[in-house]
Design an enzyme around this catalytic site. Sequence first.
Site, PDB file in Angstrom:
ATOM      1  N   MET A 151       0.830  -1.192   0.000  1.00 45.14           N
ATOM      2  CA  MET A 151       0.000   0.000   0.000  1.00 45.14           C
ATOM      3  C   MET A 151       0.872   1.252   0.000  1.00 45.14           C
ATOM      4  O   MET A 151       1.848   1.322   0.723  1.00 45.14           O
ATOM      5  CB  MET A 151      -0.855  -0.027   1.270  1.00 45.14           C
ATOM      6  CG  MET A 151      -1.948   0.984   1.304  1.00 45.14           C
ATOM      7  SD  MET A 151      -2.758   0.949   2.929  1.00 45.14           S
ATOM      8  CE  MET A 151      -3.497  -0.671   2.962  1.00 45.14           C
ATOM      9  N   CYS A 152       0.533   2.221  -0.820  1.00 48.71           N
ATOM     10  CA  CYS A 152       1.260   3.485  -0.830  1.00 48.71           C
ATOM     11  C   CYS A 152       0.252   4.633  -0.834  1.00 48.71           C
ATOM     12  O   CYS A 152      -0.946   4.413  -0.935  1.00 48.71           O
ATOM     13  CB  CYS A 152       2.166   3.572  -2.050  1.00 48.71           C
ATOM     14  SG  CYS A 152       3.605   2.504  -1.936  1.00 48.71           S
ATOM     15  N   THR A 153       0.745   5.850  -0.724  1.00 49.56           N
ATOM     16  CA  THR A 153      -0.169   6.988  -0.659  1.00 49.56           C
ATOM     17  C   THR A 153      -0.158   7.786  -1.955  1.00 49.56           C
ATOM     18  O   THR A 153       0.810   7.787  -2.699  1.00 49.56           O
ATOM     19  CB  THR A 153       0.215   7.944   0.486  1.00 49.56           C
ATOM     20  OG1 THR A 153       1.586   8.301   0.321  1.00 49.56           O
ATOM     21  CG2 THR A 153       0.033   7.290   1.832  1.00 49.56           C
ATOM     22  N   CYS A 155       8.696   2.405  -1.988  1.00 49.45           N
ATOM     23  CA  CYS A 155       7.710   3.290  -2.603  1.00 49.45           C
ATOM     24  C   CYS A 155       8.425   4.328  -3.452  1.00 49.45           C
ATOM     25  O   CYS A 155       9.392   4.933  -3.025  1.00 49.45           O
ATOM     26  CB  CYS A 155       6.883   3.986  -1.521  1.00 49.45           C
ATOM     27  SG  CYS A 155       5.683   2.882  -0.749  1.00 49.45           S
TER      28      CYS A 155
END
Length: 153
Positions: free
Chosen positions: A27-29, A52
Amino acid sequence: QLTGRWYSIGLASNSNWFKEKRQLMKMCTTIISATSDGNLEVTSTYPKGDQCVTRNSLYTKTEQPGRFSYTSTRWGSKHDIRVVETNYEEYALVATQITKNTGPSTMVLLYSRTKELSPERLERFTQFSKEQGLTDDEILILPQTGEAGGTGR
Protein backbone atom coordinates in the site's frame (compact mmCIF):
# COMPACT_ATOMS: atom_id res chain seq x y z
CA GLN A 1 -13.46 17.13 -4.17
CA LEU A 2 -10.96 14.36 -4.75
CA THR A 3 -8.15 16.42 -3.36
CA GLY A 4 -6.05 15.42 -0.40
CA ARG A 5 -4.36 12.22 0.69
CA TRP A 6 -5.52 8.76 -0.34
CA TYR A 7 -4.18 5.31 0.31
CA SER A 8 -4.13 2.82 -2.53
CA ILE A 9 -5.95 -0.14 -1.00
CA GLY A 10 -6.70 -2.21 -4.06
CA LEU A 11 -5.05 -2.57 -7.43
CA ALA A 12 -6.18 -4.66 -10.36
CA SER A 13 -4.46 -4.79 -13.71
CA ASN A 14 -3.91 -7.04 -16.69
CA SER A 15 -0.58 -5.48 -17.64
CA ASN A 16 2.61 -7.50 -17.66
CA TRP A 17 4.48 -5.44 -15.07
CA PHE A 18 1.69 -6.12 -12.61
CA LYS A 19 1.95 -9.88 -13.11
CA GLU A 20 5.69 -9.72 -12.50
CA LYS A 21 5.56 -7.46 -9.46
CA ARG A 22 2.34 -8.31 -7.68
CA GLN A 23 4.02 -10.41 -4.98
CA LEU A 24 6.05 -7.40 -3.87
CA MET A 25 3.44 -4.69 -3.92
CA LYS A 26 2.42 -2.76 -0.85
CA MET A 27 0.00 0.00 0.00
CA CYS A 28 1.26 3.48 -0.83
CA THR A 29 -0.17 6.99 -0.66
CA THR A 30 -1.41 9.35 -3.34
CA ILE A 31 -1.86 13.09 -2.92
CA ILE A 32 -4.29 14.79 -5.29
CA SER A 33 -4.49 18.54 -5.71
CA ALA A 34 -6.54 20.58 -8.15
CA THR A 35 -5.02 23.15 -10.49
CA SER A 36 -6.75 26.47 -11.09
CA ASP A 37 -8.11 25.25 -14.43
CA GLY A 38 -9.75 22.14 -13.01
CA ASN A 39 -7.09 19.57 -13.82
CA LEU A 40 -5.71 17.22 -11.20
CA GLU A 41 -2.13 17.06 -10.06
CA VAL A 42 -1.48 13.59 -8.78
CA THR A 43 1.56 12.70 -6.72
CA SER A 44 1.50 8.99 -6.27
CA THR A 45 3.90 7.00 -4.22
CA TYR A 46 3.52 3.59 -5.67
CA PRO A 47 5.03 0.24 -4.80
CA LYS A 48 8.04 -0.76 -6.84
CA GLY A 49 9.45 -3.92 -5.44
CA ASP A 50 9.73 -3.39 -1.72
CA GLN A 51 10.02 0.39 -1.83
CA CYS A 52 7.71 3.29 -2.60
CA VAL A 53 8.55 5.46 -5.58
CA THR A 54 7.08 8.89 -6.20
CA ARG A 55 5.67 9.96 -9.54
CA ASN A 56 3.95 13.19 -10.48
CA SER A 57 1.27 13.19 -13.14
CA LEU A 58 -1.08 15.82 -14.44
CA TYR A 59 -4.55 14.46 -15.18
CA THR A 60 -6.23 16.71 -17.73
CA LYS A 61 -9.98 17.03 -17.44
CA THR A 62 -12.17 16.16 -20.41
CA GLU A 63 -15.64 17.36 -21.42
CA GLN A 64 -17.13 14.56 -19.36
CA PRO A 65 -17.24 15.07 -15.60
CA GLY A 66 -15.16 12.54 -13.71
CA ARG A 67 -13.05 11.70 -16.75
CA PHE A 68 -9.44 12.68 -17.18
CA SER A 69 -6.66 11.92 -19.59
CA TYR A 70 -2.97 11.58 -19.05
CA THR A 71 -0.15 10.91 -21.49
CA SER A 72 3.11 9.46 -20.32
CA THR A 73 5.90 10.49 -22.65
CA ARG A 74 8.24 8.22 -20.75
CA TRP A 75 6.25 5.06 -21.43
CA GLY A 76 4.60 6.26 -24.62
CA SER A 77 1.20 5.48 -23.17
CA LYS A 78 -2.10 7.27 -23.09
CA HIS A 79 -4.35 6.90 -20.07
CA ASP A 80 -8.10 7.39 -20.06
CA ILE A 81 -9.00 7.82 -16.38
CA ARG A 82 -12.54 7.52 -15.07
CA VAL A 83 -13.68 8.13 -11.53
CA VAL A 84 -16.26 5.36 -11.30
CA GLU A 85 -17.66 6.15 -7.89
CA THR A 86 -16.62 8.02 -4.78
CA ASN A 87 -18.12 9.63 -1.74
CA TYR A 88 -15.02 11.83 -1.36
CA GLU A 89 -14.79 11.22 2.39
CA GLU A 90 -14.15 7.52 2.44
CA TYR A 91 -13.25 5.90 -0.84
CA ALA A 92 -12.83 6.35 -4.58
CA LEU A 93 -12.94 3.73 -7.30
CA VAL A 94 -10.95 4.71 -10.37
CA ALA A 95 -10.67 2.85 -13.67
CA THR A 96 -7.95 3.55 -16.21
CA GLN A 97 -7.73 2.35 -19.80
CA ILE A 98 -4.14 2.42 -20.96
CA THR A 99 -3.21 2.45 -24.62
CA LYS A 100 0.34 1.87 -25.73
CA ASN A 101 2.13 0.36 -28.68
CA THR A 102 2.44 -3.01 -26.92
CA GLY A 103 -1.35 -3.12 -26.69
CA PRO A 104 -4.09 -1.90 -24.37
CA SER A 105 -4.47 -2.71 -20.71
CA THR A 106 -6.93 -1.99 -17.92
CA MET A 107 -6.19 -0.86 -14.40
CA VAL A 108 -8.60 -0.39 -11.51
CA LEU A 109 -7.55 1.39 -8.32
CA LEU A 110 -9.35 1.54 -5.02
CA TYR A 111 -8.40 4.57 -2.96
CA SER A 112 -9.26 5.06 0.68
CA ARG A 113 -8.87 7.96 3.08
CA THR A 114 -7.78 5.55 5.79
CA LYS A 115 -5.71 2.38 5.70
CA GLU A 116 -8.74 0.22 6.24
CA LEU A 117 -11.91 -0.01 4.24
CA SER A 118 -15.15 -1.89 4.80
CA PRO A 119 -15.52 -5.38 3.29
CA GLU A 120 -18.40 -4.03 1.16
CA ARG A 121 -16.08 -1.54 -0.54
CA LEU A 122 -13.46 -4.20 -1.11
CA GLU A 123 -16.11 -6.50 -2.53
CA ARG A 124 -17.36 -3.74 -4.83
CA PHE A 125 -13.79 -3.19 -6.06
CA THR A 126 -13.37 -6.90 -6.82
CA GLN A 127 -16.77 -7.06 -8.51
CA PHE A 128 -16.13 -3.98 -10.64
CA SER A 129 -12.69 -5.24 -11.65
CA LYS A 130 -14.26 -8.49 -12.86
CA GLU A 131 -16.83 -6.50 -14.83
CA GLN A 132 -13.87 -4.89 -16.57
CA GLY A 133 -12.72 -8.35 -17.61
CA LEU A 134 -10.02 -8.79 -14.99
CA THR A 135 -9.51 -12.18 -13.35
CA ASP A 136 -8.91 -13.17 -9.72
CA ASP A 137 -5.17 -13.36 -10.11
CA GLU A 138 -5.13 -9.85 -11.58
CA ILE A 139 -6.91 -8.36 -8.56
CA LEU A 140 -4.96 -7.49 -5.45
CA ILE A 141 -5.80 -5.98 -2.09
CA LEU A 142 -2.53 -4.33 -1.13
CA PRO A 143 -0.93 -5.21 2.20
CA GLN A 144 -0.29 -2.31 4.55
CA THR A 145 3.23 -1.02 4.81
CA GLY A 146 4.85 -0.14 8.06
CA GLU A 147 6.50 2.91 6.55
CA ALA A 148 3.62 5.35 6.77
CA GLY A 149 4.70 6.56 10.18
CA GLY A 150 3.49 5.32 13.52
CA THR A 151 0.49 3.30 14.53
CA GLY A 152 -2.18 5.98 14.21
CA ARG A 153 -5.07 5.32 11.84
